[in-house]
Design an enzyme around this catalytic site. Structure first.
Site, PDB file in Angstrom:
ATOM      1  N   LYS A  16       0.826  -1.216   0.000  1.00 47.97           N
ATOM      2  CA  LYS A  16       0.000   0.000   0.000  1.00 47.97           C
ATOM      3  C   LYS A  16       0.858   1.264   0.000  1.00 47.97           C
ATOM      4  CE  LYS A  16      -2.453  -0.856   3.788  1.00 47.97           C
ATOM      5  NZ  LYS A  16      -1.779  -2.081   4.251  1.00 47.97           N
ATOM      6  N   ARG A  91      -9.934   0.950   9.201  1.00 46.34           N
ATOM      7  CA  ARG A  91      -9.424  -0.376   9.525  1.00 46.34           C
ATOM      8  C   ARG A  91     -10.473  -1.225  10.235  1.00 46.34           C
ATOM      9  NH1 ARG A  91      -3.782   0.637   9.537  1.00 46.34           N
ATOM     10  NH2 ARG A  91      -2.387  -0.900  10.317  1.00 46.34           N
ATOM     11  N   ARG A 130      11.573  -5.478   5.428  1.00 45.19           N
ATOM     12  CA  ARG A 130      11.234  -4.074   5.129  1.00 45.19           C
ATOM     13  C   ARG A 130      12.076  -3.109   5.972  1.00 45.19           C
ATOM     14  NH1 ARG A 130       5.140  -1.820   5.282  1.00 45.19           N
ATOM     15  NH2 ARG A 130       5.213  -2.230   7.512  1.00 45.19           N
ATOM     16  N   ARG A 163      10.980  -1.077  11.483  1.00 46.69           N
ATOM     17  CA  ARG A 163       9.940  -0.662  12.423  1.00 46.69           C
ATOM     18  C   ARG A 163       9.821  -1.705  13.525  1.00 46.69           C
ATOM     19  NH1 ARG A 163       4.755   0.592   8.762  1.00 46.69           N
ATOM     20  NH2 ARG A 163       3.829  -0.421  10.561  1.00 46.69           N
ATOM     21  N   ARG A 174      -0.420  -8.517  14.012  1.00 51.93           N
ATOM     22  CA  ARG A 174      -1.034  -7.543  13.100  1.00 51.93           C
ATOM     23  C   ARG A 174      -1.849  -8.239  12.013  1.00 51.93           C
ATOM     24  NH1 ARG A 174       3.902  -4.488  11.081  1.00 51.93           N
ATOM     25  NH2 ARG A 174       2.475  -3.240   9.849  1.00 51.93           N
TER      26      ARG A 174
END
Ligand code: AMP
Length: 224
Positions: A16, A91, A130, A163, A174
Site C-alpha cells: 500500500k 481499519r 522491510r 519498524r 497484526r
C-alpha cells in the site's frame, strides 16, 4: 475535474505504501497514512502519541474515536478539498461508517476503495525485510528493493530502520488483527459498489498501471 477520494485497503506489507508513493506523484493527492501519523505522534510524545503507543507496540488497533478525530481534522484542513488518499484507514467497520458519515456531512463521497491483496506467507516475507527511512518513511526491502548504499535512503539520505512492529511476533499479531477486524471491510465496500481489487503479489509497476487504468475508468464514468 471530479474529486478523487480514495482509500487503500489490504494487509500490512501488501504494498500500500509503495503504491501510495506513486499515486501521490501521479495525481498530486494529499496522502494520509494513519500508521505514519501515529508513529510520528509517538516519537514527538504528543497526547495522541501517548495514548496510541501501547496499542501500537502490541500490534493492536488504537481505539476508533482516537483515530477518527485525526482523519476529521485532515478533512477539514482545506488541503483535501479536491481529493485525498487514505492509507491504513479505515481499519474497522466502525471507522468506515465514521468516514462515510464525515464525507456525507460535507456533501462528498468516496470514489473507490482500492484493495491491494497478498497472502500471509508473502506478507511475512516482505515485512521481515522491510526498512523505512526515518525522515520520510520511504520504503525499501533488504532483498527485493535494497538501497544503493546499505542502511541509507536513496531519496533523502536519512537512516533506514526496521519498524518495531515489523518484528516477527508483532507481524503475526497484526495479521490476525487484519483478518479479524479489517477484512470484513472488503465485503462492506463491495456491497456499496466501491471495491476495486488489485493483486499485490505482482510487480509494483504492474499494480500501479492497473490502479491508474481503474482510476481513469472511474473518472470517465463520473463524467457521463
Ligand atoms: P500501519 O503502519 O498502517 O501498519 O499502522 C501501524 C499501527 O498503527 C497499527 O498496528 C495500529 O496499532 C495503528 N493504526 C494505524 N492506523 C490505524 C487505524 N486506522 N485504526 C487503529 N489503529 C491504527
Amino acid at each position: 475535474m471530479s474529486e478523487r477520494n480514495l482509500v487503500l485497503l489490504g494487509p500490512p506489507g501488501a504494498g500500500k505504501g509503495t503504491q501510495a508513493e506513486r499515486l501521490v506523484d501521479d495525481f498530486d493527492l494529499p496522502y494520509y497514512a494513519t500508521g505514519n501519523i501515529l508513529r510520528e505522534a509517538v516519537e514527538q510524545e504528543t497526547e495522541l502519541g501517548r495514548k496510541a503507543k501501547e496499542y501500537m507496540e502490541a500490534g493492536e488497533l488504537v481505539p476508533d474515536d482516537l483515530i477518527s478525530e485525526v482523519i476529521a481534522e485532515r478533512l477539514d484542513s482545506g488541503e483535501a478539498d479536491d481529493g485525498f488518499l487514505l492509507d491504513g484507514f479505515p481499519r474497522t467497520i466502525g471507522q468506515a461508517e465514521m468516514l462515510e458519515k464525515a464525507l456525507d456531512g460535507r456533501g462528498r463521497s468516496l470514489t473507490a476503495a482500492l484493495l491491494i491483496d497478498a497472502p500471509d506467507v508473502e506478507v511475512v516475507r516482505r515485512l521481515s525485510g522491510r526498512r523505512t527511512c526515518v525522515k520520510n518513511n520511504h520504503v525499501y526491502h533488504t532483498d527485493f528493493d535494497p538501497p544503493k548504499n546499505e542502511g541509507v535512503c536513496d531519496q533523502d539520505g536519512s537512516r533506514l530502520v526496521q519498524r518495531d512492529d515489523d518484528k516477527p511476533e508483532t507481524v503475526r499479531k497484526r495479521l490476525q488483527v487484519y483478518h479479524d477486524q479489517t477484512e470484513p471491510l472488503i465485503q462492506w465496500y463491495e456491497d456499496r459498489g466501491l471495491l476495486r481489487r488489485f493483486d499485490g503479489t505482482r510487480e509494483p509497476e504492474e499494480v500501479n498501471s492497473h490502479i491508474r487504468a481503474t482510476l481513469a475508468t472511474l473518472a470517465l464514468e463520473a463524467e457521463i
